[in-house]
Design a protein around this motif. Structure first.
Motif, mmCIF file in Angstrom:
data_model
loop_
_atom_site.group_PDB
_atom_site.id
_atom_site.type_symbol
_atom_site.label_atom_id
_atom_site.label_comp_id
_atom_site.label_asym_id
_atom_site.label_seq_id
_atom_site.Cartn_x
_atom_site.Cartn_y
_atom_site.Cartn_z
ATOM 1 N N GLU A 73 0.829 -1.206 0.000
ATOM 2 C CA GLU A 73 0.000 0.000 0.000
ATOM 3 C C GLU A 73 0.863 1.254 0.000
ATOM 4 N N LEU A 74 1.995 1.202 0.688
ATOM 5 C CA LEU A 74 2.907 2.351 0.690
ATOM 6 C C LEU A 74 3.387 2.633 -0.728
ATOM 7 N N LEU A 75 3.786 1.593 -1.458
ATOM 8 C CA LEU A 75 4.241 1.788 -2.834
ATOM 9 C C LEU A 75 3.133 2.398 -3.697
ATOM 10 N N GLU A 76 1.923 1.897 -3.533
ATOM 11 C CA GLU A 76 0.796 2.433 -4.313
ATOM 12 C C GLU A 76 0.557 3.902 -3.998
ATOM 13 N N LYS A 77 0.571 4.249 -2.723
ATOM 14 C CA LYS A 77 0.288 5.629 -2.328
ATOM 15 C C LYS A 77 1.387 6.588 -2.792
ATOM 16 N N ILE A 78 2.639 6.129 -2.765
ATOM 17 C CA ILE A 78 3.739 6.963 -3.274
ATOM 18 C C ILE A 78 3.542 7.212 -4.764
ATOM 19 N N ALA A 79 3.209 6.151 -5.496
ATOM 20 C CA ALA A 79 3.016 6.275 -6.948
ATOM 21 C C ALA A 79 1.869 7.232 -7.266
ATOM 22 N N ILE A 80 0.760 7.102 -6.558
ATOM 23 C CA ILE A 80 -0.399 7.964 -6.796
ATOM 24 C C ILE A 80 -0.057 9.415 -6.470
ATOM 25 N N LYS A 81 0.608 9.606 -5.328
ATOM 26 C CA LYS A 81 0.945 10.957 -4.896
ATOM 27 C C LYS A 81 1.859 11.659 -5.894
ATOM 28 N N ARG A 82 2.733 10.895 -6.532
ATOM 29 C CA ARG A 82 3.698 11.479 -7.458
ATOM 30 C C ARG A 82 3.252 11.413 -8.919
ATOM 31 N N GLY A 83 2.061 10.884 -9.134
ATOM 32 C CA GLY A 83 1.530 10.840 -10.499
ATOM 33 C C GLY A 83 2.177 9.801 -11.384
ATOM 34 N N TRP A 84 2.604 8.704 -10.787
ATOM 35 C CA TRP A 84 3.239 7.630 -11.547
ATOM 36 C C TRP A 84 2.223 6.527 -11.816
ATOM 37 N N PHE A 85 1.877 6.317 -13.100
ATOM 38 C CA PHE A 85 0.912 5.280 -13.466
ATOM 39 C C PHE A 85 1.422 4.524 -14.697
ATOM 40 N N TYR A 86 1.092 3.229 -14.753
ATOM 41 C CA TYR A 86 1.425 2.449 -15.940
ATOM 42 C C TYR A 86 0.549 2.932 -17.104
ATOM 43 N N LYS A 87 1.165 3.133 -18.258
ATOM 44 C CA LYS A 87 0.411 3.644 -19.405
ATOM 45 C C LYS A 87 -0.666 2.665 -19.865
ATOM 46 N N SER A 88 -0.351 1.381 -19.799
ATOM 47 C CA SER A 88 -1.279 0.383 -20.332
ATOM 48 C C SER A 88 -2.501 0.164 -19.439
ATOM 49 N N THR A 89 -2.286 0.084 -18.137
ATOM 50 C CA THR A 89 -3.381 -0.259 -17.225
ATOM 51 C C THR A 89 -3.902 0.928 -16.425
ATOM 52 N N LYS A 90 -3.149 2.003 -16.416
ATOM 53 C CA LYS A 90 -3.491 3.193 -15.610
ATOM 54 C C LYS A 90 -3.440 2.911 -14.109
ATOM 55 N N GLU A 91 -2.876 1.766 -13.736
ATOM 56 C CA GLU A 91 -2.688 1.429 -12.324
ATOM 57 C C GLU A 91 -1.458 2.164 -11.796
ATOM 58 N N PRO A 92 -1.368 2.365 -10.453
ATOM 59 C CA PRO A 92 -0.183 3.024 -9.875
ATOM 60 C C PRO A 92 1.098 2.278 -10.257
ATOM 61 N N ASN A 93 2.096 3.025 -10.707
ATOM 62 C CA ASN A 93 3.358 2.421 -11.137
ATOM 63 C C ASN A 93 4.226 2.144 -9.910
ATOM 64 N N ILE A 94 4.034 0.955 -9.353
ATOM 65 C CA ILE A 94 4.757 0.609 -8.121
ATOM 66 C C ILE A 94 6.231 0.305 -8.391
ATOM 67 N N ASP A 95 6.578 0.020 -9.657
ATOM 68 C CA ASP A 95 7.996 -0.194 -9.983
ATOM 69 C C ASP A 95 8.786 1.092 -9.743
ATOM 70 N N MET A 96 8.223 2.219 -10.194
ATOM 71 C CA MET A 96 8.904 3.498 -9.988
ATOM 72 C C MET A 96 8.956 3.847 -8.507
ATOM 73 N N ALA A 97 7.880 3.554 -7.790
ATOM 74 C CA ALA A 97 7.852 3.824 -6.352
ATOM 75 C C ALA A 97 8.878 2.967 -5.616
ATOM 76 N N ALA A 98 9.020 1.710 -6.049
ATOM 77 C CA ALA A 98 9.990 0.802 -5.424
ATOM 78 C C ALA A 98 11.410 1.320 -5.618
ATOM 79 N N LYS A 99 11.718 1.757 -6.845
ATOM 80 C CA LYS A 99 13.056 2.294 -7.118
ATOM 81 C C LYS A 99 13.306 3.556 -6.303
ATOM 82 N N ALA A 100 12.268 4.373 -6.155
ATOM 83 C CA ALA A 100 12.417 5.615 -5.394
ATOM 84 C C ALA A 100 12.767 5.333 -3.941
#
Length: 262
Positions: free
Chosen positions: A212-239
């Motif tokens: 959930e932390l990864l999802e919330k970081i991604a949403i807060k920073r506007g990071w979403f997968y282009k294909s699914t529009k889901e929160p981009n947790i890969d970018m949040a994980a790297k961050a």
């Protein structure tokens, strides 16, 4: 890379191992320490990034290393230029006023380069290049720490090893991770074990689990997968992994002696 570090150890009088003050146990290399001892070398531990840890915890680790293992240590913050004089004085003390060459070793992201740069300052002077033995093509520079003490002007980088958590804490390159989410979740769990509040403070979100932390970081920073529009947790994980390495997440672990029931 490890072979190069071993060659430097054999050519030095004092081995200074740089640790992360948040995770002293997990950022030690017992392999390097054993090699140093077998070659008759003295060891000094540096608890770097000490500004991320309470002073009483740093003192507890220093006491632990001295009392339990008879190893000298100092705590400092190279980026804040705190403790450089203490480090220089401790090296002089260990070498007992004799001439000596020092090599700094440690895992990536431990702050070896910052420490070397801090020691250089106005007190140091470059000397001639000293090539290592046959088979090692690069030449290295010695710089002057003190009238009698010199150090190799290159970090002795220990390749990250161990399990998945240890590899991340020991500085594995986040850009080379095929799946950054899994190690990020392990790292988050490790930090939560000691201080969930530190993550809430850094990312300004509350969460019930690491995912959930990864999802919330991604949403807060506007990071979403282009294909699914889901929160981009890969970018949040790297961050999160980068933020850990850059010292943005403050927490601490305690020496084993404080966990024992005496």
């Amino acid at each position: 890379m490890l072979g190069e570090v071993i060659k430097l150890i054999k050519r030095s009088d004092l081995i200074v191992e740089v640790l992360d003050a948040r995770e002293p146990s997990l950022t030690r290399s017992k392999k390097i320490e054993d090699i140093s001892i077998k070659n008759g070398k003295k060891i000094l531990l540096i608890l770097n990034k000490g500004d991320l840890v309470p002073l009483w915890v740093l003192k507890a680790w220093k006491d632990y290393f001295k009392e339990e293992e008879n190893i000298e240590s100092v705590y400092m913050s190279a980026t804040s230029h705190l403790g450089t004089k203490l480090l220089r004085d401790t090296m002089k003390s260990i070498l007992k006023g004799d001439k000596g060459i020092v090599v700094f070793v440690g895992y990536p992201k431990s702050g070896k380069s910052s420490i070397i740069n801090a020691l250089k300052g106005k007190h140091s002077a470059q000397t001639s290049a000293h090539p290592l033995e046959y088979g090692y093509t690069k030449s290295l520079q010695l710089f002057k720490i003190d009238k009698k003490i010199y150090a190799w002007d290159t970090p002795g980088v220990i390749p990250p090893d161990g399990d998945e958590l240890e590899k991340i804490i020991r500085g594995s390159n986040v850009d080379l991770l095929e799946d950054p989410v899994k190690p990020a979740l392990i790292l988050i769990n490790r930090i939560i074990e000691f201080s969930k509040e530190s993550l809430i403070h850094v990312y300004k979100v509350d969460f019930s689990n690491p995912y959930e932390l990864l999802e919330k970081i991604a949403i807060k920073r506007g990071w979403f997968y282009k294909s699914t529009k889901e929160p981009n947790i890969d970018m949040a994980a790297k961050a999160i992994i980068r933020d850990y390495h850059e010292g943005k997440i403050a927490y601490y672990t305690l020496p084993p002696s404080l966990y024992r029931d005496d």
